[in-house]
Design a protein around this motif. Structure first.
Motif, PDB file in Angstrom:
ATOM      1  N   ASP B 207      72.723 -26.443 -49.519  1.00  0.00           N
ATOM      2  CA  ASP B 207      72.746 -27.343 -51.130  1.00  0.00           C
ATOM      3  C   ASP B 207      72.912 -28.579 -50.593  1.00  0.00           C
ATOM      4  OD1 ASP B 207      71.521 -27.110 -53.554  1.00  0.00           O
ATOM      5  OD2 ASP B 207      73.451 -26.662 -54.124  1.00  0.00           O
ATOM      6  N   LYS B 208      72.897 -29.658 -49.882  1.00  0.00           N
ATOM      7  CA  LYS B 208      72.914 -30.410 -49.634  1.00  0.00           C
ATOM      8  C   LYS B 208      72.383 -30.831 -49.169  1.00  0.00           C
ATOM      9  CE  LYS B 208      76.106 -30.182 -46.157  1.00  0.00           C
ATOM     10  NZ  LYS B 208      77.905 -29.871 -45.857  1.00  0.00           N
ATOM     11  N   LYS B 209      71.350 -32.004 -48.803  1.00  0.00           N
ATOM     12  CA  LYS B 209      70.859 -33.069 -47.917  1.00  0.00           C
ATOM     13  C   LYS B 209      71.391 -33.052 -46.720  1.00  0.00           C
ATOM     14  CE  LYS B 209      67.030 -33.355 -49.631  1.00  0.00           C
ATOM     15  NZ  LYS B 209      66.109 -32.897 -48.834  1.00  0.00           N
ATOM     16  N   LEU B 210      70.924 -33.501 -45.369  1.00  0.00           N
ATOM     17  CA  LEU B 210      71.412 -33.235 -44.030  1.00  0.00           C
ATOM     18  C   LEU B 210      70.644 -34.670 -43.702  1.00  0.00           C
ATOM     19  CD1 LEU B 210      71.241 -29.533 -43.004  1.00  0.00           C
ATOM     20  CD2 LEU B 210      73.547 -30.808 -43.899  1.00  0.00           C
ATOM     21  N   VAL B 211      70.906 -35.178 -42.419  1.00  0.00           N
ATOM     22  CA  VAL B 211      70.501 -36.710 -41.777  1.00  0.00           C
ATOM     23  C   VAL B 211      70.095 -35.887 -40.954  1.00  0.00           C
ATOM     24  CG1 VAL B 211      71.152 -38.964 -40.607  1.00  0.00           C
ATOM     25  CG2 VAL B 211      72.540 -37.991 -42.789  1.00  0.00           C
ATOM     26  N   ALA B 212      68.679 -36.338 -40.707  1.00  0.00           N
ATOM     27  CA  ALA B 212      68.045 -35.677 -39.779  1.00  0.00           C
ATOM     28  C   ALA B 212      68.191 -35.891 -38.019  1.00  0.00           C
ATOM     29  CB  ALA B 212      66.469 -36.242 -39.981  1.00  0.00           C
ATOM     30  N   ALA B 213      68.767 -37.149 -38.249  1.00  0.00           N
ATOM     31  CA  ALA B 213      69.000 -37.013 -37.095  1.00  0.00           C
ATOM     32  C   ALA B 213      69.861 -36.540 -36.064  1.00  0.00           C
ATOM     33  CB  ALA B 213      69.402 -39.457 -37.045  1.00  0.00           C
ATOM     34  N   ASN B 214      70.721 -36.387 -37.218  1.00  0.00           N
ATOM     35  CA  ASN B 214      71.904 -35.757 -36.743  1.00  0.00           C
ATOM     36  C   ASN B 214      72.047 -34.870 -36.651  1.00  0.00           C
ATOM     37  OD1 ASN B 214      73.247 -38.018 -36.247  1.00  0.00           O
ATOM     38  ND2 ASN B 214      74.467 -37.983 -39.275  1.00  0.00           N
ATOM     39  N   PHE B 215      71.232 -34.019 -37.359  1.00  0.00           N
ATOM     40  CA  PHE B 215      70.681 -32.247 -37.458  1.00  0.00           C
ATOM     41  C   PHE B 215      70.174 -31.752 -36.553  1.00  0.00           C
ATOM     42  CE2 PHE B 215      67.677 -29.068 -38.582  1.00  0.00           C
ATOM     43  CZ  PHE B 215      68.744 -28.151 -38.747  1.00  0.00           C
ATOM     44  N   ARG B 216      68.989 -32.879 -35.809  1.00  0.00           N
ATOM     45  CA  ARG B 216      68.741 -32.748 -34.343  1.00  0.00           C
ATOM     46  C   ARG B 216      69.075 -32.235 -32.978  1.00  0.00           C
ATOM     47  NH1 ARG B 216      63.361 -34.245 -32.874  1.00  0.00           N
ATOM     48  NH2 ARG B 216      62.486 -34.231 -35.303  1.00  0.00           N
ATOM     49  N   LYS B 217      70.506 -32.837 -33.403  1.00  0.00           N
ATOM     50  CA  LYS B 217      70.818 -33.150 -32.584  1.00  0.00           C
ATOM     51  C   LYS B 217      71.877 -32.020 -32.026  1.00  0.00           C
ATOM     52  CE  LYS B 217      71.780 -37.609 -33.131  1.00  0.00           C
ATOM     53  NZ  LYS B 217      72.729 -39.009 -32.976  1.00  0.00           N
ATOM     54  N   LYS B 218      72.744 -31.361 -33.357  1.00  0.00           N
ATOM     55  CA  LYS B 218      73.765 -30.131 -33.436  1.00  0.00           C
ATOM     56  C   LYS B 218      72.110 -29.090 -32.890  1.00  0.00           C
ATOM     57  CE  LYS B 218      75.619 -28.009 -37.460  1.00  0.00           C
ATOM     58  NZ  LYS B 218      75.906 -27.854 -38.835  1.00  0.00           N
ATOM     59  N   ILE B 219      71.396 -29.076 -33.540  1.00  0.00           N
ATOM     60  CA  ILE B 219      70.683 -27.599 -33.346  1.00  0.00           C
ATOM     61  C   ILE B 219      69.820 -27.698 -32.087  1.00  0.00           C
ATOM     62  CG2 ILE B 219      70.458 -26.883 -35.669  1.00  0.00           C
ATOM     63  CD1 ILE B 219      67.146 -28.337 -34.208  1.00  0.00           C
ATOM     64  N   ASP B 220      69.958 -28.746 -31.611  1.00  0.00           N
ATOM     65  CA  ASP B 220      69.667 -28.679 -30.304  1.00  0.00           C
ATOM     66  C   ASP B 220      69.092 -27.974 -28.919  1.00  0.00           C
ATOM     67  OD1 ASP B 220      67.518 -30.850 -28.167  1.00  0.00           O
ATOM     68  OD2 ASP B 220      69.825 -30.737 -27.074  1.00  0.00           O
ATOM     69  N   PRO B 221      71.182 -27.400 -28.691  1.00  0.00           N
ATOM     70  CA  PRO B 221      71.140 -26.394 -27.367  1.00  0.00           C
ATOM     71  C   PRO B 221      70.985 -24.924 -28.245  1.00  0.00           C
ATOM     72  CG  PRO B 221      73.271 -27.219 -28.940  1.00  0.00           C
ATOM     73  CD  PRO B 221      72.502 -27.970 -29.271  1.00  0.00           C
ATOM     74  N   MET B 222      69.973 -24.974 -29.864  1.00  0.00           N
ATOM     75  CA  MET B 222      69.792 -23.797 -30.186  1.00  0.00           C
ATOM     76  C   MET B 222      67.959 -23.669 -30.124  1.00  0.00           C
ATOM     77  SD  MET B 222      72.519 -23.610 -33.335  1.00  0.00           S
ATOM     78  CE  MET B 222      72.210 -21.619 -33.933  1.00  0.00           C
ATOM     79  N   ILE B 223      67.742 -24.350 -29.685  1.00  0.00           N
ATOM     80  CA  ILE B 223      66.279 -24.611 -29.809  1.00  0.00           C
ATOM     81  C   ILE B 223      65.237 -24.643 -28.342  1.00  0.00           C
ATOM     82  CG2 ILE B 223      65.916 -24.464 -32.210  1.00  0.00           C
ATOM     83  CD1 ILE B 223      65.622 -27.345 -32.297  1.00  0.00           C
ATOM     84  N   LYS B 224      63.927 -24.727 -28.462  1.00  0.00           N
ATOM     85  CA  LYS B 224      63.547 -25.179 -26.418  1.00  0.00           C
ATOM     86  C   LYS B 224      62.203 -26.151 -28.051  1.00  0.00           C
ATOM     87  CE  LYS B 224      64.534 -22.181 -23.177  1.00  0.00           C
ATOM     88  NZ  LYS B 224      63.779 -20.318 -22.949  1.00  0.00           N
TER      89      LYS B 224
END
Lengths: 252, 252
Positions: B207-224
């Motif tokens: 229930d809050k907005k996230l900064v796309a650039a930071n989100f991208r880096k955070k989830i990077d190891p979880m995705i392919k």
DNA sequence: GCAAAAGTGTTCGGGCTACACCCATGG
DNA sequence: CCATGGGTGTAGCCCGAACACTTTTGC
């Protein structure tokens, strides 16, 4: 359908000193009944289930000072030899100094977990001084996009039932989670304590040594210094601290 | 004693676009039966309780693709008007695209939680397009050295029962915890997805907005990254990603 | 060209780790 | 005086937050 409640009760006790001058070392302990089972309680139809659990703990230990939370509800018929079909487990933390009475059939067992390198199998030894209970637990992790599932299995035969072993295992996992996110550590200790005692609680639950200087800084906002000074060892005495009631964290 | 199982089923649906060119916005949704209650299941004496729950979900939605975990067991008789005395709740996450069938009496309600500034009271609006269900929930926090206790109360009257409101509340809290520590977010999505879709799942749960650039880096190891490229909006197309099966975290 | 979204890079600060170093105590 | 525990300070590192900036697309 038959339902039972039971308890996984944790405590931390001081072991014998290795050297008169040194600190007492704490051990994580768990209560087992004389037939190597967990203490149980009846879930009354007319009473709030948590109240039933609390009342039973008060009755068993003659104190109202303890931490309690629901752990899990078990319903696998394979686990049972008895005719109970559903078991609601509550996790309890109690400071032995608050215990005024206890059924003779209960004893506190030290928990020793070995084989730490091999994360998927743990050797557990429960020891109450007179009796040793040993068992192995396998953890099978199934991971996929929809789920991460842990299945615990008792390997081979043991004096302890599979469900009991799994409840102890699950309880320790819950403690590890809670100690990082809540103030449960204080439930193991007296109202006033030394920082080294608190550190030992963290160490026995997390099962690793912590650097005292860093630990001190980490827990600083959670505690308050009192003007009391007590000697824990033959060396420099320590100040006593209390839980800081004003400490707020986003408890989960 | 009478026991029931029930489900708090979450899903994320795309709302109407505000502008044809823009991205669809996702909404967190929950399934209610026609009498504003949660779907239930029977706990059979002969079946592993989790299996009973899974079988029922499979039966209701004609799919085996969903996430399920036990949420809590409720036993407060005050909550009930019926004669059930113990309710074991399972939390389910389902991607609507996997649903092949559903009872007519079920509908998905959008969840809107307001009054965010006042952390101890939440205004909730459930909306299925035709019907709106509103209620307020108070959270009372009792803190002391032994415990941090949350008590949730339904304020005033509502079309929804107090237990249902509390289960929704508890379910969302569990989702918030799980999304930070596990891969549950992927259960809301198709196998292949855009990073912005994943981000929207995080945003509607936290229930809050996230900064796309930071989100991208955070989830990077979880995705392919896959070699597929799809247009979500009228603007730059995005690569499709999948969950990285090799990703391992210390799942709790 | 412009707005929105996809995607990259940089900076800053807080928190954790490691570790050096002091003080206090009693055997 | 020395081992051990109590207690302080500091430097390095990693991670998350904030944000500037480029690219891609359709209208």
């Amino acid at each position: 359908m038959k339902i039972k409640g039971n308890f996984i009760i944790f405590s931390a006790d001081n072991e014998e000193r290795k050297d008169v001058r040194r600190l007492k070392e704490k051990k994580l302990q768990v209560v087992l009944d004389k037939n190597n089972s967990l203490p149980t309680f009846d879930i009354s139809n007319k009473e709030y289930i948590k109240k039933s659990a609390e009342n039973q703990i008060e009755l068993l230990f003659k104190t109202n000072k303890f931490y309690i939370e629901q752990l899990y509800t078990w319903g696998d018929p394979e686990y049972y030899t008895s005719n109970t079909e559903l078991t609601v487990t509550y996790l309890v933390i109690i400071n032995k100094k608050n215990i005024k009475n206890m059924p003779d059939s209960f004893t506190f067992y030290d928990i020793n977990i070995e084989n730490k390198e091999k994360a998927n199998q743990q050797d557990v030894i429960l020891n109450n001084g007179e009796k040793k209970i040993q068992y192995k637990i396998d953890t099978i992790i199934k991971r996929n996009r929809e789920n991460v599932e842990y299945t615990n299995k008792l390997v081979g035969k043991s004096e302890i039932s599979e469900l009991t072993a799994i409840i102890i295992h699950t309880g320790i996992k819950r403690l590890r989670n809670r100690i990082e996110n809540t103030n449960i550590a204080f439930s193991f200790l007296d109202k006033e304590f030394a920082i080294s005692e608190l550190q030992q609680i963290y160490e026995i639950i997390l099962d690793k040594k912590l650097v005292a200087a860093n630990f001190r800084k980490k827990i600083d906002p959670m505690i308050k210094k009192t003007d009391k000074v007590v000697k824990e060892s033959a060396y420099r005495p320590s100040s006593r601290y209390t839980f800081n009631d004003e400490f707020i964290r986003n408890w989960v």
